[in-house]
Structure formats: structure tokens, C-alpha cells
Design an enzyme around this catalytic site. Sequence first.
Site, PDB file in Angstrom:
ATOM      1  N   ARG A 129       3.892   6.230  -0.262  1.00 33.74           N
ATOM      2  CA  ARG A 129       2.639   5.969   0.446  1.00 33.74           C
ATOM      3  C   ARG A 129       2.894   6.043   1.951  1.00 33.74           C
ATOM      4  NH1 ARG A 129      -0.153   0.009   0.912  1.00 33.74           N
ATOM      5  NH2 ARG A 129      -1.945   0.628   2.191  1.00 33.74           N
ATOM      6  N   HIS A 130       1.841   6.345   2.699  1.00 34.66           N
ATOM      7  CA  HIS A 130       1.933   6.320   4.162  1.00 34.66           C
ATOM      8  C   HIS A 130       2.279   4.918   4.659  1.00 34.66           C
ATOM      9  CE1 HIS A 130      -1.897   4.157   4.466  1.00 34.66           C
ATOM     10  NE2 HIS A 130      -2.339   4.972   3.499  1.00 34.66           N
ATOM     11  N   GLY A 131       2.706   4.825   5.912  1.00 31.29           N
ATOM     12  CA  GLY A 131       2.969   3.535   6.534  1.00 31.29           C
ATOM     13  C   GLY A 131       1.693   2.766   6.826  1.00 31.29           C
ATOM     14  N   GLN A 132       1.874   1.498   7.162  1.00 32.46           N
ATOM     15  CA  GLN A 132       0.733   0.631   7.472  1.00 32.46           C
ATOM     16  C   GLN A 132      -0.116   1.239   8.600  1.00 32.46           C
ATOM     17  OE1 GLN A 132       1.020  -2.802  10.176  1.00 32.46           O
ATOM     18  NE2 GLN A 132       0.758  -4.085   8.357  1.00 32.46           N
ATOM     19  N   THR A 133      -1.451   1.119   8.468  1.00 34.64           N
ATOM     20  CA  THR A 133      -2.369   1.627   9.482  1.00 34.64           C
ATOM     21  C   THR A 133      -3.180   0.499  10.108  1.00 34.64           C
ATOM     22  OG1 THR A 133      -4.271   1.962   8.024  1.00 34.64           O
ATOM     23  CG2 THR A 133      -2.627   3.745   8.112  1.00 34.64           C
ATOM     24  N   GLU A 161      -6.428  10.519  -0.177  1.00 38.02           N
ATOM     25  CA  GLU A 161      -6.858   9.305  -0.871  1.00 38.02           C
ATOM     26  C   GLU A 161      -8.190   9.553  -1.584  1.00 38.02           C
ATOM     27  OE1 GLU A 161      -6.366   6.926  -2.616  1.00 38.02           O
ATOM     28  OE2 GLU A 161      -5.757   5.273  -1.286  1.00 38.02           O
TER      29      GLU A 161
END
Length: 213
Positions: A10-14, A84
Amino acid sequence: MTVTTVFITRHGQTEWNVQNRMQGHLDSPLTPLGEQQAQWLNAGLQKEPLDIVYSSSSPRAFRTAEIIRGERDIPLTACDEFKEIGMGVWEGCDSGDIEARDPVQHFNFWKDPEEFRVEGSESFAGVQKRALDKLQEIVAAHEGQRILIVTHTVVIKVLMAYFEQRAMEKLWDLPYIYPTCLCRVDFTDGMAEILLHGDTSHYVRSTEDELFD
């Protein structure tokens, strides 16, 4: 016997993760912690001889993929198929506000995904099909190689559910998909084997508040 290895993260925290806003096809930048999480996975994968990286075309995922790839001289390809789930009218909205004004569909999203529908949204089954079709195409095109895919929570959940043969009603059961957590699926003669699922062993800091805030 040829083994094709697929790592999925998953992508990093946004910024919107921190604000508890639904993102979907909309986007918000990585936070400093999100960039750090991607760096941790970069370090954690240093001993893995990756051949190619595929990413959701959403900027938050593509930026995460760039950081994880780092100095490796390998291709990085953006794919709409790994975006997503489209959340339609929910995108950009506060999750608490959504629950207050649309409690039935908020319940469906988290407890009964097969029944989830809001104006302009995708279905969970539709996301699973588009992501799985692309994943299978990639595996066929890179037989015997080691592939990294950077994507999003729902995409990871529906892909791993397919390989686990997990019922959609159990989709949100553990493991939790933390930012840049790592899944690994090995494909041997068409058979999939899960070796990692939501792994965060590459995280450097030691307390939950530091890791996941």
C-alpha cells in the site's frame, strides 16, 4: 519449475488518511511519515532483486513507488487498474460525516461489501476483477521475475481475498493493511502461494503510536 514472485504494498500515509477522509480516485500528498514508511520498505527490500515495479496511477501510490524503487535501474509503470476503489460522491468527505448521513452504505462498505453502492462508485467485485485481470497479465508477461506492485487498501484486500478464497463478507477481517505493509504471493505453474500478508517487519520505530499515527 518457474517461480514468479509478486510483492504488493500500500502507499504511505497521506494527509487525508490523517484527516480520516475518503480518497478513492481523488488524491492527497504523502505526509512526512508516509514518505518515511516508503523509505523503510525501500530498505527492507534491498536484498530482493526486483525486476520491475508497477504502481497505481494515483500520485500518492506513484510517489511511494518512486521512493521504494530508489536507485534501482528498473522500470516503473503506472496502471489505472491498480487505483483505489472509486467512491463516487464520498470522495474527499470525512468518514464520520459519511456515517452520519448515509449509515446504511457506510455499514455496507465495512460489513457487507457486496451490497456497497453509492452515486458514482465502483463495486468491490468490479475492483477485484480489474485489479486481478491486470495482475494475471503482469504475471504472464514476467514469468520467473520478481515484481513489486504499489496500490491501495481495497485493491490489496480484494486481491488477497481471491488468493485466500476469502468470502467478501469477511473482507475486512485481519490482517490490517497498514501503509507500506508488504504482501508476497509466489506463482508456481499457475498456483498461487501467500508468503507474506500485511507484514510490517521493515518498520523501524517501535511503538504503535509512532508507527501508525
